[in-house]
Design a protein around this motif. Structure first.
Motif, mmCIF file in Angstrom:
data_model
loop_
_atom_site.group_PDB
_atom_site.id
_atom_site.type_symbol
_atom_site.label_atom_id
_atom_site.label_comp_id
_atom_site.label_asym_id
_atom_site.label_seq_id
_atom_site.Cartn_x
_atom_site.Cartn_y
_atom_site.Cartn_z
ATOM 1 N N LYS A 64 38.886 -64.140 4.027
ATOM 2 C CA LYS A 64 38.138 -64.974 4.971
ATOM 3 C C LYS A 64 38.769 -66.359 5.031
ATOM 4 N N CYS A 65 38.795 -66.913 6.228
ATOM 5 C CA CYS A 65 39.389 -68.234 6.423
ATOM 6 C C CYS A 65 38.545 -69.302 5.703
ATOM 7 N N ASP A 66 39.230 -70.174 4.944
ATOM 8 C CA ASP A 66 38.535 -71.248 4.239
ATOM 9 C C ASP A 66 37.948 -72.280 5.191
ATOM 10 N N HIS A 67 38.444 -72.293 6.390
ATOM 11 C CA HIS A 67 37.958 -73.305 7.321
ATOM 12 C C HIS A 67 36.849 -72.791 8.244
ATOM 13 N N CYS A 68 37.111 -71.660 8.905
ATOM 14 C CA CYS A 68 36.127 -71.208 9.897
ATOM 15 C C CYS A 68 35.372 -69.949 9.442
ATOM 16 N N ILE A 109 40.585 -63.126 8.155
ATOM 17 C CA ILE A 109 42.015 -63.339 8.375
ATOM 18 C C ILE A 109 42.623 -61.979 8.716
ATOM 19 N N TYR A 162 43.877 -69.467 5.246
ATOM 20 C CA TYR A 162 43.288 -69.737 6.551
ATOM 21 C C TYR A 162 43.735 -68.688 7.564
ATOM 22 N N CYS A 163 42.955 -68.508 8.593
ATOM 23 C CA CYS A 163 43.376 -67.640 9.673
ATOM 24 C C CYS A 163 44.523 -68.329 10.410
ATOM 25 N N SER A 164 45.252 -67.569 11.200
ATOM 26 C CA SER A 164 46.452 -68.167 11.806
ATOM 27 C C SER A 164 46.092 -69.319 12.734
ATOM 28 N N CYS A 183 43.538 -71.519 12.419
ATOM 29 C CA CYS A 183 43.267 -72.730 11.641
ATOM 30 C C CYS A 183 44.546 -73.241 10.973
ATOM 31 N N GLN A 184 45.376 -72.315 10.515
ATOM 32 C CA GLN A 184 46.630 -72.712 9.882
ATOM 33 C C GLN A 184 47.467 -73.553 10.848
#
Ligand SMILES: [Zn+2]
Length: 122
Positions: free
Chosen positions: A88-92, A96, A109-111, A113-114
């Protein structure tokens, strides 16, 4: 993500972490605070030797920085496996993409957010 997949990623991450520690130990020593210091190689005492030593030292320092950064990332990803938030993305908090994880198991992070993080948008 199922247990078998998690186990697979965990093994890859541990291996990558160990490889990075191994590479670090070849160019640096770790002090009691856990900080890495570049091993100093003596080439000689002439000016050009000192210049080589200095550039060698700078090269090592930048390598050490990138290895230490990698290590932190592996540790964070391993932590996420322990906490059950791996993948899971740390941001949203979105999932992932699995292909991204296969290619880059320590992705935090997902691409999307990255990309934003690299551009300093978030
Ligand atoms: Zn995201």
């Amino acid at each position: 993500m199922n247990k078998a997949e998690l186990k697979k990623f965990k093994e890859i991450l541990i291996k990558q972490k160990e490889e990075t520690i191994e590479k670090l130990s070849q160019i640096a020593t770790k002090d009691s605070d856990g900080d890495y210091t570049a091993l100093h190689e003596e080439y000689g005492s002439a000016d050009e030797d000192n210049a080589t030593e200095l550039s060698d030292q700078l090269d090592k320092n930048s390598l050490i920085n990138s290895f230490v950064k990698d290590l932190k990332q592996y540790e964070k990803a391993l932590n996420k496996i322990e906490k059950g938030t791996y993948g899971k993305c740390d941001h949203c908090s979105k999932k992932i993409d699995k292909k991204r994880l296969e290619y880059f198991p320590s992705a935090l992070y997902c691409s999307e957010c990255q990309r934003k993080i690299e551009k300093d948008v978030i």
